[in-house]
Design a protein around this motif. Structure first.
Motif, PDB file in Angstrom:
ATOM      1  N   LYS A 162       0.825  -1.204   0.000  1.00  0.00           N
ATOM      2  CA  LYS A 162       0.000   0.000   0.000  1.00  0.00           C
ATOM      3  C   LYS A 162       0.864   1.262   0.000  1.00  0.00           C
ATOM      4  N   LEU A 163       1.936   1.237   0.781  1.00  0.00           N
ATOM      5  CA  LEU A 163       2.823   2.397   0.827  1.00  0.00           C
ATOM      6  C   LEU A 163       3.446   2.664  -0.541  1.00  0.00           C
ATOM      7  N   VAL A 164       3.841   1.594  -1.224  1.00  0.00           N
ATOM      8  CA  VAL A 164       4.425   1.749  -2.555  1.00  0.00           C
ATOM      9  C   VAL A 164       3.393   2.323  -3.523  1.00  0.00           C
ATOM     10  N   LYS A 165       2.168   1.799  -3.430  1.00  0.00           N
ATOM     11  CA  LYS A 165       1.115   2.257  -4.327  1.00  0.00           C
ATOM     12  C   LYS A 165       0.766   3.720  -4.083  1.00  0.00           C
ATOM     13  N   ASP A 166       0.763   4.122  -2.813  1.00  0.00           N
ATOM     14  CA  ASP A 166       0.334   5.479  -2.466  1.00  0.00           C
ATOM     15  C   ASP A 166       1.474   6.487  -2.435  1.00  0.00           C
ATOM     16  N   TYR A 167       2.706   6.046  -2.659  1.00  0.00           N
ATOM     17  CA  TYR A 167       3.852   6.947  -2.532  1.00  0.00           C
ATOM     18  C   TYR A 167       3.709   8.134  -3.481  1.00  0.00           C
ATOM     19  N   SER A 168       3.777   9.321  -2.925  1.00  0.00           N
ATOM     20  CA  SER A 168       3.546  10.532  -3.713  1.00  0.00           C
ATOM     21  C   SER A 168       4.664  10.798  -4.710  1.00  0.00           C
ATOM     22  N   GLY A 169       5.823  10.165  -4.487  1.00  0.00           N
ATOM     23  CA  GLY A 169       6.930  10.376  -5.400  1.00  0.00           C
ATOM     24  C   GLY A 169       6.957   9.417  -6.565  1.00  0.00           C
ATOM     25  N   ASN A 170       5.936   8.587  -6.692  1.00  0.00           N
ATOM     26  CA  ASN A 170       5.920   7.607  -7.778  1.00  0.00           C
ATOM     27  C   ASN A 170       5.878   8.260  -9.151  1.00  0.00           C
ATOM     28  N   ASN A 171       5.533   9.537  -9.195  1.00  0.00           N
ATOM     29  CA  ASN A 171       5.519  10.216 -10.497  1.00  0.00           C
ATOM     30  C   ASN A 171       6.924  10.379 -11.061  1.00  0.00           C
ATOM     31  N   THR A 172       7.959  10.032 -10.274  1.00  0.00           N
ATOM     32  CA  THR A 172       9.327  10.100 -10.797  1.00  0.00           C
ATOM     33  C   THR A 172       9.494   9.149 -11.978  1.00  0.00           C
ATOM     34  N   MET A 173       8.891   7.960 -11.906  1.00  0.00           N
ATOM     35  CA  MET A 173       8.960   7.031 -13.036  1.00  0.00           C
ATOM     36  C   MET A 173       8.159   7.574 -14.217  1.00  0.00           C
ATOM     37  N   ALA A 174       6.996   8.142 -13.913  1.00  0.00           N
ATOM     38  CA  ALA A 174       6.193   8.732 -14.993  1.00  0.00           C
ATOM     39  C   ALA A 174       6.963   9.862 -15.668  1.00  0.00           C
ATOM     40  N   ASN A 175       7.668  10.653 -14.873  1.00  0.00           N
ATOM     41  CA  ASN A 175       8.478  11.741 -15.440  1.00  0.00           C
ATOM     42  C   ASN A 175       9.609  11.178 -16.296  1.00  0.00           C
ATOM     43  N   PHE A 176      10.197  10.075 -15.840  1.00  0.00           N
ATOM     44  CA  PHE A 176      11.272   9.452 -16.611  1.00  0.00           C
ATOM     45  C   PHE A 176      10.743   8.985 -17.962  1.00  0.00           C
ATOM     46  N   VAL A 177       9.580   8.349 -17.949  1.00  0.00           N
ATOM     47  CA  VAL A 177       8.993   7.860 -19.204  1.00  0.00           C
ATOM     48  C   VAL A 177       8.686   9.023 -20.143  1.00  0.00           C
ATOM     49  N   ALA A 178       8.131  10.087 -19.574  1.00  0.00           N
ATOM     50  CA  ALA A 178       7.795  11.246 -20.409  1.00  0.00           C
ATOM     51  C   ALA A 178       9.038  11.869 -21.025  1.00  0.00           C
ATOM     52  N   THR A 179      10.126  11.866 -20.259  1.00  0.00           N
ATOM     53  CA  THR A 179      11.377  12.461 -20.739  1.00  0.00           C
ATOM     54  C   THR A 179      12.072  11.564 -21.759  1.00  0.00           C
ATOM     55  N   HIS A 180      11.857  10.259 -21.652  1.00  0.00           N
ATOM     56  CA  HIS A 180      12.542   9.298 -22.523  1.00  0.00           C
ATOM     57  C   HIS A 180      11.535   8.523 -23.379  1.00  0.00           C
ATOM     58  N   GLN A 181      10.544   9.213 -23.898  1.00  0.00           N
ATOM     59  CA  GLN A 181       9.501   8.551 -24.649  1.00  0.00           C
ATOM     60  C   GLN A 181      10.038   7.841 -25.891  1.00  0.00           C
ATOM     61  N   ASN A 182      11.007   8.442 -26.558  1.00  0.00           N
ATOM     62  CA  ASN A 182      11.586   7.802 -27.753  1.00  0.00           C
ATOM     63  C   ASN A 182      12.280   6.493 -27.390  1.00  0.00           C
ATOM     64  N   LEU A 183      12.967   6.482 -26.244  1.00  0.00           N
ATOM     65  CA  LEU A 183      13.629   5.263 -25.785  1.00  0.00           C
ATOM     66  C   LEU A 183      12.608   4.173 -25.514  1.00  0.00           C
ATOM     67  N   VAL A 184      11.531   4.519 -24.833  1.00  0.00           N
ATOM     68  CA  VAL A 184      10.481   3.540 -24.540  1.00  0.00           C
ATOM     69  C   VAL A 184       9.886   2.999 -25.835  1.00  0.00           C
ATOM     70  N   ASN A 185       9.640   3.879 -26.792  1.00  0.00           N
ATOM     71  CA  ASN A 185       9.093   3.447 -28.083  1.00  0.00           C
ATOM     72  C   ASN A 185      10.034   2.468 -28.789  1.00  0.00           C
ATOM     73  N   ASP A 186      11.340   2.770 -28.751  1.00  0.00           N
ATOM     74  CA  ASP A 186      12.322   1.881 -29.389  1.00  0.00           C
ATOM     75  C   ASP A 186      12.353   0.519 -28.703  1.00  0.00           C
ATOM     76  N   ILE A 187      12.288   0.516 -27.382  1.00  0.00           N
ATOM     77  CA  ILE A 187      12.309  -0.749 -26.631  1.00  0.00           C
ATOM     78  C   ILE A 187      11.099  -1.609 -26.998  1.00  0.00           C
ATOM     79  N   VAL A 188       9.935  -0.989 -27.037  1.00  0.00           N
ATOM     80  CA  VAL A 188       8.711  -1.717 -27.380  1.00  0.00           C
ATOM     81  C   VAL A 188       8.787  -2.250 -28.809  1.00  0.00           C
ATOM     82  N   ARG A 189       9.309  -1.447 -29.712  1.00  0.00           N
ATOM     83  CA  ARG A 189       9.390  -1.840 -31.125  1.00  0.00           C
ATOM     84  C   ARG A 189      10.359  -3.001 -31.329  1.00  0.00           C
ATOM     85  N   ILE A 190      11.557  -2.914 -30.743  1.00  0.00           N
ATOM     86  CA  ILE A 190      12.576  -3.935 -30.988  1.00  0.00           C
ATOM     87  C   ILE A 190      12.283  -5.227 -30.223  1.00  0.00           C
TER      88      ILE A 190
END
Length: 421
Positions: A162-190
């Motif tokens: 529950k603590l992990v789910k509710d952690y207010s800093g979890n948006n750090t991963m979302a921010n990482f994905v938003a910043t590296h969207q091209n990398l994520v797209n390449d990973i999914v594609r390859i």
């Protein structure tokens, strides 16, 4: 007369040397070491749809490799050079001197046995039970994964989830994905992985690169250096708060301190405890000690917590070996204390990081139900529970009545003898 005086001076010199050695020993003496280490090199824990090397790993997923066995064996030799041969441990295995525990995984159990092989080769004819094998069996203790709160990361802890789910800093991963969207797209594609599983690729590629497998399709997108940096980024998100660390690293810290106390009050004979675990084991422990550097622990990394005696006091020293291929170590200092931290200060500083009862502190009824507990929800749950209970009672009564009617029509012989013993 001259000979007598020379002899007397010689004797006094010997006595002085003896007193000096004893005094030095009393001033600075290692009493106990507790080593927590990661297993050796392993195969990936899973594959991906476009993986060309899925058949390479003959032993299956998440298993210790030949290289991993060698790494663990060398770690045992490191322990032998640092603590064995009479420095702390005897030169031969003595059951009362050491206790070894492992999580209930093949790779950690096998690593523990390989470490022990390097630490304690047979010494003497009484330990050489087979002339063809330079090895002796030494026990390794383990618990089921769901009961292991000290070493395994899989033990049930709803509060932690529950603590992990509710952690207010979890948006750090979302921010990482938003910043590296091209990398994520390449990973999914390859890879062919679903978008919500893109993170799985870093562990798989890391294992493949470590085994020198050719990965031309990945080298421009995720070369080894970038995979390694991704691992550090992802591990920096792990166990982000003090309360998280208390639930995951606290139980092991509690056991470590209890072992030290047992040594100081002479209720324990052990001189060493070894814990064979995972990268998550090390991260959780270093998080709860507040000494983690956000660098992913390498294979066979090891934290050594030493208990020393100095004059009439005792102190704790923490060493970290985050190298696989060499024996370099460096000291870790918990906030609020020095590197040679007095034992009482060590315990007092970390007292808030130790769970009193991990089973109780892991409970979280709200999360276990998977719903919030506002007033309307509680009312709905109560009505559902009562309705379900009514249905169960009606079903039981119906079965009972049916069987009673059937039994009245059928003749059944009584048993000839009582079946009780």
């Amino acid at each position: 007369m001259e000979d007598i005086r020379v002899a007397a001076l010689f004797c006094l010199g010997l006595i002085s040397m003896f007193v000096t050695c004893v005094a030095t020993d009393d001033q600075n003496r290692l009493l106990l070491v507790q080593a927590i280490f990661r297993h050796g090199d392993r195969s990936p824990q899973k594959t991906y749809p476009n993986d060309r090397y899925r058949s390479y790993w003959k032993q299956g997923w998440g298993q210790l490799t030949q290289e991993g066995k060698r790494q663990a064996y060398n770690l045992g030799k490191f322990f032998k050079n640092r603590y064995g041969d009479g420095q702390l441990l005897s030169s031969r295995y003595i059951q009362s001197e050491i206790t070894i525990a492992s999580s209930d995984y093949d790779r950690t159990l096998m690593s523990a046995y390989c470490v022990l092989s390097g630490l304690y080769p047979p010494n003497g004819t009484d330990q050489l039970w087979n002339a063809d094998i330079d090895w002796q069996p030494i026990p390794v203790h383990t618990k089921p994964r769901d009961e292991d709160y000290e070493i395994s990361y899989k033990s049930s802890c709803p509060k932690y989830s529950k603590l992990v789910k509710d952690y207010s800093g979890n948006n750090t991963m979302a921010n990482f994905v938003a910043t590296h969207q091209n990398l994520v797209n390449d990973i999914v594609r390859i890879s062919g992985l679903p978008r919500d599983s893109w993170k799985d690729i870093e562990d798989i590629l890391y294992c493949q690169y470590k085994h020198n497998l050719s990965l031309p399709e990945w080298e421009s997108v995720l070369p080894f250096s970038r995979v390694a940096s991704l691992r550090d980024v992802f591990v920096s998100f792990a166990i982000p708060t003090h309360e998280n660390a208390k639930l995951r690293g606290g139980p092991l810290l509690k056991e470590i301190i209890a072992n030290m106390q047992g040594k100081l009050n002479n209720s324990s004979q052990e001189k060493a405890y070894l814990f064979s675990g995972h990268d998550s084991t090390l991260v959780a422990l270093m998080r709860v000690l507040d000494v983690f550097d956000n660098i992913h622990p390498l294979y066979s990394s090891c934290v050594m917590m030493e208990l020393w005696k100095k004059d009439n006091s005792s102190f704790v020293r923490i060493l970290y070996k985050n190298e696989t291929e060499n024996n370099k170590t460096h000291s870790l200092k918990i906030p609020g204390c020095i590197e040679t931290c007095p034992f009482e200060d060590f315990v007092n500083i970390l007292s808030s990081s130790i769970p009193k009862n991990i089973l109780e502190e892991c409970k979280d009824e709200q999360y276990m139900l998977g719903v919030s507990v506002d007033g309307p929800t509680i009312g709905v749950l109560v009505l559902i529970a009562l309705f379900s209970l009514l249905i169960i009672i009606i079903a039981i009564l119906s079965v009972y009545i049916y069987r009673a009617r059937q039994s009245s029509r059928i003749y059944r012989a009584l048993p000839a003898e009582d079946e009780d013993l």
